[in-house]
Write an enzyme that holds these catalytic residues in place. Structure first.
Site, PDB file in Angstrom:
ATOM      1  N   CYS A  53       0.844  -1.159   0.000  1.00 20.95           N
ATOM      2  CA  CYS A  53       0.000   0.000   0.000  1.00 20.95           C
ATOM      3  C   CYS A  53       0.888   1.221   0.000  1.00 20.95           C
ATOM      4  O   CYS A  53       2.102   1.103   0.096  1.00 20.95           O
ATOM      5  CB  CYS A  53      -0.873  -0.045   1.232  1.00 20.95           C
TER       6      CYS A  53
ATOM      7  N   ARG B 200       1.473   1.691  -6.065  1.00 19.18           N
ATOM      8  CA  ARG B 200       1.711   0.659  -5.055  1.00 19.18           C
ATOM      9  C   ARG B 200       0.466  -0.180  -4.770  1.00 19.18           C
ATOM     10  O   ARG B 200       0.533  -1.169  -4.049  1.00 19.18           O
ATOM     11  CB  ARG B 200       2.177   1.309  -3.754  1.00 19.18           C
TER      12      ARG B 200
ATOM     13  N   TRP C  32      -3.854  -2.001  -1.409  1.00 21.38           N
ATOM     14  CA  TRP C  32      -3.871  -3.154  -2.313  1.00 21.38           C
ATOM     15  C   TRP C  32      -4.133  -4.337  -1.396  1.00 21.38           C
ATOM     16  O   TRP C  32      -3.285  -4.708  -0.584  1.00 21.38           O
ATOM     17  CB  TRP C  32      -2.522  -3.274  -3.005  1.00 21.38           C
TER      18      TRP C  32
ATOM     19  N   ASN D 161       1.377  -0.230   5.757  1.00 26.61           N
ATOM     20  CA  ASN D 161       1.776  -0.939   4.545  1.00 26.61           C
ATOM     21  C   ASN D 161       2.539  -2.172   5.015  1.00 26.61           C
ATOM     22  O   ASN D 161       3.517  -2.040   5.744  1.00 26.61           O
ATOM     23  CB  ASN D 161       2.678  -0.038   3.701  1.00 26.61           C
ATOM     24  N   GLY D 162       2.075  -3.340   4.606  1.00 29.99           N
ATOM     25  CA  GLY D 162       2.801  -4.538   5.009  1.00 29.99           C
ATOM     26  C   GLY D 162       1.841  -5.614   5.475  1.00 29.99           C
ATOM     27  O   GLY D 162       0.649  -5.571   5.157  1.00 29.99           O
TER      28      GLY D 162
ATOM     29  N   GLU E 270       8.705 -12.203 -21.672  1.00 31.95           N
ATOM     30  CA  GLU E 270       8.373 -10.845 -21.252  1.00 31.95           C
ATOM     31  C   GLU E 270       7.216 -10.302 -22.107  1.00 31.95           C
ATOM     32  O   GLU E 270       6.322  -9.632 -21.596  1.00 31.95           O
ATOM     33  CB  GLU E 270       9.632  -9.958 -21.354  1.00 31.95           C
TER      34      GLU E 270
ATOM     35  N   LYS F   5       3.653  -9.089 -20.586  1.00 30.46           N
ATOM     36  CA  LYS F   5       3.071  -7.760 -20.828  1.00 30.46           C
ATOM     37  C   LYS F   5       1.640  -7.899 -21.315  1.00 30.46           C
ATOM     38  O   LYS F   5       0.743  -7.204 -20.851  1.00 30.46           O
ATOM     39  CB  LYS F   5       3.854  -6.971 -21.893  1.00 30.46           C
TER      40      LYS F   5
ATOM     41  N   GLU G 289      -0.683  -9.088 -18.527  1.00 28.81           N
ATOM     42  CA  GLU G 289      -0.837  -8.091 -17.460  1.00 28.81           C
ATOM     43  C   GLU G 289      -1.852  -7.011 -17.825  1.00 28.81           C
ATOM     44  O   GLU G 289      -2.676  -6.624 -17.005  1.00 28.81           O
ATOM     45  CB  GLU G 289       0.505  -7.379 -17.191  1.00 28.81           C
TER      46      GLU G 289
ATOM     47  N   HIS H 201       6.459 -30.421 -28.232  1.00 28.53           N
ATOM     48  CA  HIS H 201       6.340 -31.258 -27.029  1.00 28.53           C
ATOM     49  C   HIS H 201       5.082 -30.918 -26.229  1.00 28.53           C
ATOM     50  O   HIS H 201       5.019 -31.175 -25.035  1.00 28.53           O
ATOM     51  CB  HIS H 201       7.584 -31.109 -26.154  1.00 28.53           C
TER      52      HIS H 201
ATOM     53  N   LYS I 212       2.426  -2.276  -8.457  1.00 28.99           N
ATOM     54  CA  LYS I 212       3.743  -1.984  -8.997  1.00 28.99           C
ATOM     55  C   LYS I 212       4.842  -2.555  -8.113  1.00 28.99           C
ATOM     56  O   LYS I 212       5.834  -3.084  -8.591  1.00 28.99           O
ATOM     57  CB  LYS I 212       3.886  -0.459  -9.100  1.00 28.99           C
TER      58      LYS I 212
HETATM   59  C1  G6P Z   1       5.426  -6.563  -9.643  1.00 30.80           C
HETATM   60  C2  G6P Z   1       5.322  -5.612 -10.814  1.00 30.80           C
HETATM   61  C3  G6P Z   1       6.199  -6.111 -11.953  1.00 30.80           C
HETATM   62  C4  G6P Z   1       7.623  -6.309 -11.475  1.00 30.80           C
HETATM   63  C5  G6P Z   1       7.696  -7.222 -10.254  1.00 30.80           C
HETATM   64  C6  G6P Z   1       9.080  -7.214  -9.628  1.00 30.80           C
HETATM   65  O1  G6P Z   1       4.829  -7.772  -9.972  1.00 30.80           O
HETATM   66  O2  G6P Z   1       3.985  -5.492 -11.253  1.00 30.80           O
HETATM   67  O3  G6P Z   1       6.185  -5.157 -13.012  1.00 30.80           O
HETATM   68  O4  G6P Z   1       8.380  -6.851 -12.513  1.00 30.80           O
HETATM   69  O5  G6P Z   1       6.787  -6.774  -9.255  1.00 30.80           O
HETATM   70  O6  G6P Z   1       9.327  -5.940  -9.139  1.00 30.80           O
HETATM   71  P1  G6P Z   1      10.755  -5.305  -8.904  1.00 30.80           P
HETATM   72  O7  G6P Z   1      10.469  -3.924  -8.365  1.00 30.80           O
HETATM   73  O8  G6P Z   1      11.450  -6.176  -7.913  1.00 30.80           O
HETATM   74  O9  G6P Z   1      11.457  -5.270 -10.216  1.00 30.80           O
END
Ligand code: G6P
Length: 608
Positions: free
Chosen positions: A2, A27, A74, A99-100, A481, A485, A488, A504, A603
Site C-alpha cells: 500500500c 503501489r 492493495w 503498509n505490510g 516478457e 506484458k 498483465e 512437445h 507496482k
Molecule cells: C510486480 C510488478 C512487476 C515487477 C515485479 C518485480 O509484480 O507489477 O512489473 O516486474 O513486481 O518488481 P521489482 O520492483 O522487484 O522489479
C-alpha cells in the site's frame, strides 16, 4: 503493498495528501482513505476504488485540516471494501495506516477481542490501532504505546499514526517496509517514498529498519530499534516533480515505452569509455568482489526475472557459470551453495519482499557477496547489498514494467562484460559489445517507429482469448516478457515457449483462434525458428513474426511480418522487446482496460 502519506503543517494538508496518494497509486489502488485531526476529533473519509473517488468525496465534504494520514490500499487481508480501507481507528481516538503484513494478527486479535475490543474490518492493521489504544488506556504515553505495540508485531510493516487529542503530532514506524520522513519549512511529512512528496519537498530522510519517528510542524525525532535517539542523514531527491507527470501521453506505460532511448542512454552514461566499460560504476569494492567470484546466482521476480534470464545467456556465453531463479522459489528451498558465489538481485523498486528475503537467505546460507541492480537508490535491496549498479530509468509509474526492463538489460550487459573479462571474454569482444551498446538509443528510436503498424496489427488480437509467444536463445526470455506484458494489461491469456518445445505440447493448442507471436532475430537460430514457424502454419495457426527484412520471412495470408531494423545479436534482446511492449499496449487500448493500473496487480510488491 500500500502507499502511505502523512502531513503535519500549518495550512490545509488535504490537497497534499490526495496528490501524494495519486503519486503512490502505483503501489496499489483498490481503495483509499484519509483521517485528519479536527478540533479534538478524528475525521475519516474512505472510498473503494481509485484515489480519484476519494478525491471527489473529500471535495464534497469540504474537509480541511493541518494534520492527517492517508493511504492507498492493495488488499491482502480482506476484500477491497470501505470497511477494510485504511485508516483504521480505535475508539475514535487512534488512527493508523499500514503498509505490510502483520503476521501474528490473528493471535493479537483474539487477545484484543478478549479485552473487549470490537473489530470493524477484516484487516490485519486494525489490531495495531486497538493495541495502541489498549496501551494508552494502561497509562502509557502515545509514543510509548506505539513502541510497545511494535514490539508485539511480527511481520513487515510501515505505519503512520495520529491521536485525536494530539494535534500537530504524528508517529511513524518501519520494519521491513519502506518509510521516509519529508522535511519542509514549518511542515513535515511521512511517506512510503519521496515521489509522493515531490510537489512539496525534495528533502527527506530514510528510516532504518526498526526505527520509530515522531514528527510535528517544526521537529523530527528518530529512535532506533534499541530505543536510542539517532539522527539519519538528510538527502535531497534528484527526481523532478514533473518526472511523474503524464505530459502529452495518454498513459504512463506509453510515456515510459517512449522514454527508453533516453533511459538506456542515461543508464550507460559515464559507464563506457572508448571501447571499454568502466567497472568503477559498480563502486570501489567491486573489483575485489568480481575477482573472487566464480559463480553468479541471479534472483528476481516478474519482469526483473526475465532480465536475469537474458543476462544468464550473456554471462554463460562469456564462460561465467550462472543460475537464475525466481525469488519466491529461491527463498524456500535447500541449496547446494557454490563456492565463491555472487548473488545478483535485480529489481526496479528495490522493495520486492520476496527478492529481499531471498537475498537475506542467500547470505545466511553462505553465498559470498551481493550485487543489486536496481532503479531506486534508497531502496532496501541497495542498502542490503555489498555493491550496486543503479539503472537510471527514472520513476516508472505504469504497473507493467517497460523502461525498467530495458535499462536492467543495459546494466546487466555491463555486468556480464565486467565478469566476462575475468573468464573467457577477450578485449576485442568487449570492444565490439561496447560499440553495439552505444547504438542502443538510436536503435530503440528506430524500433519505436513501428508503433503505427503495430497499432494496426493489434486489432486482430483484441478479440482473442489466448496467444502463444515463441523465441529461442536469449530471445526466449524476451518472448516470456512479451507474454507477461500482454496478459498483465490486456488480460488475454498469453504463454511463452522456447520455440523448440512447441512440438512437445503446445502445438496441440494451435488453431486459427490462437495467434502465435514469434521473435525471430537474424541470428544462428533463425533457421531453427523458421522450422517452428512452419510447424505452426501446418496446423492452421496464424502468425505474427518480428524479424528483420534480411531474415527472408515472407508475409503470407497466415503470416504477418513486422520488420525490425537490423541489429547485432548482442543487443537484439533489448530491441525486440520494444515492439512486444507496443503490441500489448495497443491490444489493451483496444480492449479498453486500465493500462497503467491493471486489475489485481501492483507496482511494488512489498508483501510476500
Ligand atoms: C510486480 C510488478 C512487476 C515487477 C515485479 C518485480 O509484480 O507489477 O512489473 O516486474 O513486481 O518488481 P521489482 O520492483 O522487484 O522489479
Amino acid at each position: 503493498m500500500c502507499g502511505i502519506v502523512g502531513a503535519v503543517a500549518n495550512n490545509d494538508i488535504i490537497p497534499v495528501l490526495v496528490e501524494g496518494l495519486k503519486r503512490l497509486e502505483y503501489r496499489g489502488y483498490d481503495s483509499a482513505g484519509v483521517a485528519v485531526l479536527k478540533s479534538g476529533n478524528l475525521e475519516r473519509v474512505r472510498r473503494v476504488g481509485k484515489v480519484r473517488e476519494l478525491d471527489s468525496a473529500l471535495a464534497d465534504s469540504g474537509l480541511s485540516a493541518t494534520t492527517g494520514i492517508a493511504h492507498t490500499r492493495w488488499a491482502t487481508h480482506g476484500q477491497p471494501s470501505e470497511a477494510n480501507a485504511h485508516p483504521h481507528t480505535s475508539a475514535d481516538t487512534i488512527a493508523v495506516v499500514c503498509n505490510g503484513i502483520i503476521e501474528n494478527h490473528d493471535e493479537l486479535r483474539a487477545d484484543l477481542v478478549g479485552k473487549g475490543y470490537a473489530f470493524m474490518s477484516e484487516t490485519d492493521t486494525e489490531v495495531v490501532a486497538h493495541q495502541i489504544h489498549f496501551f494508552i488506556e494502561q497509562g502509557n504515553e502515545f509514543f510509548e504505546a506505539v513502541t510497545r505495540t511494535c514490539a508485539l508485531l511480527e511481520g513487515a510493516y510501515a505505519l503512520a499514526i495520529i491521536k485525536h487529542d494530539e494535534p500537530n503530532r504524528m508517529i511513524g514506524a518501519r520494519r521491513g517496509s519502506p518509510l521516509i520522513v519529508g522535511l519542509a519549512e514549518n511542515e513535515n511529512y511521512i511517506a512510503s517514498d519521496i515521489s509522493a512528496l515531490l510537489p512539496v519537498t525534495n528533502r527527506y530522510l530514510v528510516l532504518d529498519d526498526g526505527d520509530l519517528c515522531e514528527i510535528n510542524q517544526h521537529s523530527i525525532r528518530v529512535v532506533d530499534a534499541t530505543g536510542s535517539e539517532v539522527s539519519r542523514p538528510i538527502r535531497e531527491s534528484k527526481i523532478k516533480a514533473d518526472a511523474v507527470e503524464l505530459g502529452e501521453y495518454r498513459h504512463y506505460m506509453l510515456k515510459e515505452i517512449y522514454e527508453q532511448a533516453t533511459a538506456v542512454a542515461d543508464t550507460l552514461d559515464g559507464r563506457l569509455a572508448g571501447d571499454r566499460i568502466l567497472e568503477q560504476a559498480f563502486g570501489p569494492e567491486s573489483a575485489a568482489i568480481f575477482d573472487s567470484t566464480r559463480f553468479v546466482q541471479i534472483i528476481a521476480c516478474g519482469t526483473s526475472f526475465h532480465a536475469g534470464l537474458v543476462a544468464s545467456y550473456w554471462l554463460e556465453s562469456f564462460g561465467v557459470p550462472c543460475r537464475v531463479e525466481i525469488a519466491s522459489e529461491f527463498r524456500y528451498r535447500a541449496h547446494a551453495v557454490p563456492d565463491d558465489a555472487l548473488v545478483v538481485t535485480i529489481s526496479q523498486s528495490g522493495e520486492t519482499a520476496d527478492t529481499i528475503a531471498a537475498l537475506t537467505e542467500a547470505m545466511r546460507i553462505g553465498f559470498k557477496h551481493s550485487l543489486s541492480i536496481c532503479n531506486v537508490p534508497e531502496s532496501s535491496l541497495v542498502r542490503d547489498s555489498d555493491i550496486c549498479l543503479m539503472t537510471h530509468a527514472g520513476p516508472e509509474i505504469g504497473v507493467a514494467s517497460t523502461k525498467a526492463f530495458t535499462t536492467q538489460l543495459a546494466a546487466l550487459m555491463l555486468f556480464a562484460i565486467a565478469m566476462g573479462r575475468r573468464f573467457n571474454m577477450d578485449s576485442d569482444t568487449e570492444a565490439r559489445l561496447v560499440s553495439e551498446m552505444k547504438t542502443l538509443p538510436a536503435k530503440i528510436e528506430q524500433a519505436l517507429n513501428l508503433d503505427e503498424d503495430i497499432a494496426e496489427v493489434a486489432k486482430q488480437f483484441a478479440d482473442k482469448d489466448h496467444s502463444l509467444f515463441l523465441g529461442r536463445g536469449a530471445h526466449y526470455p524476451i518472448a516470456m516478457e512479451g507474454a507477461l506484458k500482454l496478459k498483465e494489461i490486456s488480460y488475454i491469456h498469453a504463454e511463452a515457449y522456447a520455440a523448440g518445445e512447441l512440438k512437445h505440447g503446445p502445438l496441440a493448442l494451435v488453431d486459427g483462434r490462437m495467434p502465435v507471436i514469434a521473435v525471430a532475430p537474424n541470428n544462428e537460430l533463425l533457421e531453427k525458428l523458421k522450422s517452428n514457424i512452419h510447424e505452426v502454419r501446418a496446423r492452421g495457426g496464424r502468425l505474427l513474426v518480428f524479424a528483420d527484412a534480411a531474415a527472408g520471412i515472407e508475409a503470407e495470408e497466415d503470416v504477418q511480418v513486422m520488420h525490425v531494423a537490423p541489429v547485432d545479436d548482442s543487443i537484439s534482446p533489448i530491441i525486440y522487446t520494444i515492439p512486444l511492449q507496443l503490441l500489448s499496449y495497443h491490444v489493451a487500448l483496444i480492449k479498453g482496460t486500465d493500462v497503467d493500473k491493471p486489475r489485481n496487480l501492483a507496482k511494488s510488491v512489498t508483501v510476500e
